[in-house]
Design an enzyme around this catalytic site. Structure first.
Site, PDB file in Angstrom:
ATOM      1  N   ASP A  32       0.859  -1.184   0.000  1.00 38.09           N
ATOM      2  CA  ASP A  32       0.000   0.000   0.000  1.00 38.09           C
ATOM      3  C   ASP A  32       0.897   1.237   0.000  1.00 38.09           C
ATOM      4  OD1 ASP A  32      -1.935   2.089   0.780  1.00 38.09           O
ATOM      5  OD2 ASP A  32      -3.239   0.423   1.322  1.00 38.09           O
ATOM      6  N   ALA A  80      -6.280   0.562  -5.709  1.00 42.88           N
ATOM      7  CA  ALA A  80      -6.821   1.298  -6.853  1.00 42.88           C
ATOM      8  C   ALA A  80      -6.850   2.779  -6.530  1.00 42.88           C
ATOM      9  CB  ALA A  80      -8.236   0.821  -7.188  1.00 42.88           C
ATOM     10  N   TYR A 148     -12.563   5.491 -14.600  1.00 38.14           N
ATOM     11  CA  TYR A 148     -12.516   4.532 -13.494  1.00 38.14           C
ATOM     12  C   TYR A 148     -13.276   3.261 -13.853  1.00 38.14           C
ATOM     13  CZ  TYR A 148     -13.727   2.404  -8.997  1.00 38.14           C
ATOM     14  OH  TYR A 148     -13.923   1.511  -7.975  1.00 38.14           O
ATOM     15  N   ASN A 177     -22.362  -0.802  -2.697  1.00 37.27           N
ATOM     16  CA  ASN A 177     -22.068   0.311  -1.782  1.00 37.27           C
ATOM     17  C   ASN A 177     -21.638  -0.224  -0.418  1.00 37.27           C
ATOM     18  OD1 ASN A 177     -24.059   1.363  -3.908  1.00 37.27           O
ATOM     19  ND2 ASN A 177     -23.249   3.230  -3.001  1.00 37.27           N
ATOM     20  N   VAL A 192     -21.475   7.372   0.950  1.00 38.95           N
ATOM     21  CA  VAL A 192     -22.429   8.312   1.521  1.00 38.95           C
ATOM     22  C   VAL A 192     -22.658   8.036   3.002  1.00 38.95           C
ATOM     23  CG1 VAL A 192     -24.425   6.912   0.842  1.00 38.95           C
ATOM     24  CG2 VAL A 192     -24.691   9.370   1.167  1.00 38.95           C
ATOM     25  N   ARG A 221     -29.754   2.525  -3.239  1.00 37.49           N
ATOM     26  CA  ARG A 221     -28.480   1.835  -3.423  1.00 37.49           C
ATOM     27  C   ARG A 221     -28.521   0.513  -2.654  1.00 37.49           C
ATOM     28  NH1 ARG A 221     -28.368   5.121  -6.733  1.00 37.49           N
ATOM     29  NH2 ARG A 221     -26.741   6.636  -7.292  1.00 37.49           N
ATOM     30  N   ARG A 280     -27.591  15.926  -9.141  1.00 37.71           N
ATOM     31  CA  ARG A 280     -26.418  16.179  -9.968  1.00 37.71           C
ATOM     32  C   ARG A 280     -26.526  15.438 -11.291  1.00 37.71           C
ATOM     33  NH1 ARG A 280     -22.146  14.778  -5.253  1.00 37.71           N
ATOM     34  NH2 ARG A 280     -23.518  12.960  -5.256  1.00 37.71           N
TER      35      ARG A 280
END
Length: 319
Positions: A32, A80, A148, A177, A192, A221, A280
């Site tokens: 990492d 990532a 991505y 999620n 979130v 979600r 959005r």
């Protein structure tokens, strides 16, 4: 068992490390660069069975040495650049991490890891994009909308093809999620729920706080607790049936943001001010997983959204 976990100081990676490190018979190597991870996420970092290498997975010299000098039973490639916005702003740089490092890792495994039992690659539900069919199935139309998502899907295909073409034992998972302890609310890719948790924590600390919802809050979600995600990773890694396959990692249930906000208020016993703003452009209104393929391997989530949030809050608020 010998494990290599790239991105092992991050949110999901550190949870996996903490689970595996509890068995001192396991030897764990973490790679990492700490650009998004934090060693504080790892319990008892000084355990004799955990080794940490601070470098990027793009460092071919270090990765070649690591994989040529050590034989791993399992590799979990979680590293990532996880920020969608970052991938849009810096597509070339993020491509090096999110795609090129994956292909290079596969090639190192092909050359040096003859005893490898499984490499599991972390892909994302972002690969589905705005294709409206629900629930999302592994064979659904793929419509990646950002660098991505494009890189995740392309890398995922290379991962699975290395099994069919070269017999490198691989599998891939698409996270929906994910939430839980050690998720950084200040991360550019923070979920979130980590942001909502942070706002409630500030309110309880008598700080000014409010939570912004873009849209009417009825967007849904598939929220899955991180410990269930670790269960899924280990299940996929250990199953012969999962070789060369990709799996949705979700609960199979859709939950609206308004429902989540209400759950937080009931659990904590107070409410944080919520501000609703215009939605959005590009935001996907609804998404949840068809997880039947994973269930067929034996997966059963241990946490509902309510019990997962309660466990999450218990962990965060006691600190």
């Amino acid at each position: 068992m010998n494990y290599l976990i790239t991105g092992g100081a991050g949110f999901i990676g550190s949870t996996l490390v903490n689970r595996l490190a509890g068995d001192l018979n396991n030897q764990i190597w973490i790679v990492d660069d700490l650009s998004m991870g934090n060693l504080d996420n790892i319990v008892d970092m000084d355990k004799r069975n955990v080794q940490f290498i601070e470098t990027s997975v793009t460092d071919q010299t270090v990765m070649a040495k690591l994989l040529s000098e050590n034989q791993f039973d399992y590799i979990f490639h979680l590293a990532a650049v996880a920020s969608v916005a970052d991938s849009v702003a810096r597509p070339v740089e993020t491509h090096e991490v999110n795609f090129e490092s994956v292909l290079q890792l596969l090639e190192f495994c092909r050359k040096h890891q003859s005893g490898l039992k499984r490499l599991v690659f972390a892909s994302s539900a972002a690969v589905y994009g705005d294709e409206p069919t629900l629930p999302k199935q592994e064979e659904s139309v793929i419509r990646p909308l950002t660098p991505y998502a494009v890189d995740k899907f392309a890398a995922e295909r290379y991962v699975l093809n290395h099994y069919s073409l070269y017999n490198v034992p691989t599998s891939a998972v698409r996270f929906f999620n994910v939430y839980g302890p050690n998720q950084n609310p200040n991360s550019p890719y923070s979920g979130v729920l980590s942001i909502l948790t942070d706002r409630f924590q500030k309110m309880l600390d008598q700080q000014e706080s409010q939570f912004t919802v873009f849209g009417d809050g009825e967007q849904t979600r598939d929220f899955i607790f991180v410990e269930d995600v670790v269960d899924a990773l280990l299940l996929v890694a250990g199953s012969a049936d999962s070789l060369g396959n990709v799996y949705n990692v979700g609960t199979g249930e859709a939950t609206s943001l308004n429902t989540v906000i209400d759950l937080y208020g009931k659990i904590i016993g107070s409410e944080v001010p919520v501000v609703y703003q215009a939605g959005r452009e590009g935001d996907i209104p609804h998404s949840y997983a068809d997880n039947r393929r994973l269930v067929e391997l034996g997966f059963a989530p241990k946490y509902t959204v309510a019990s997962g949030i309660r466990t999450y809050l218990d962990s965060v608020l006691k600190k």
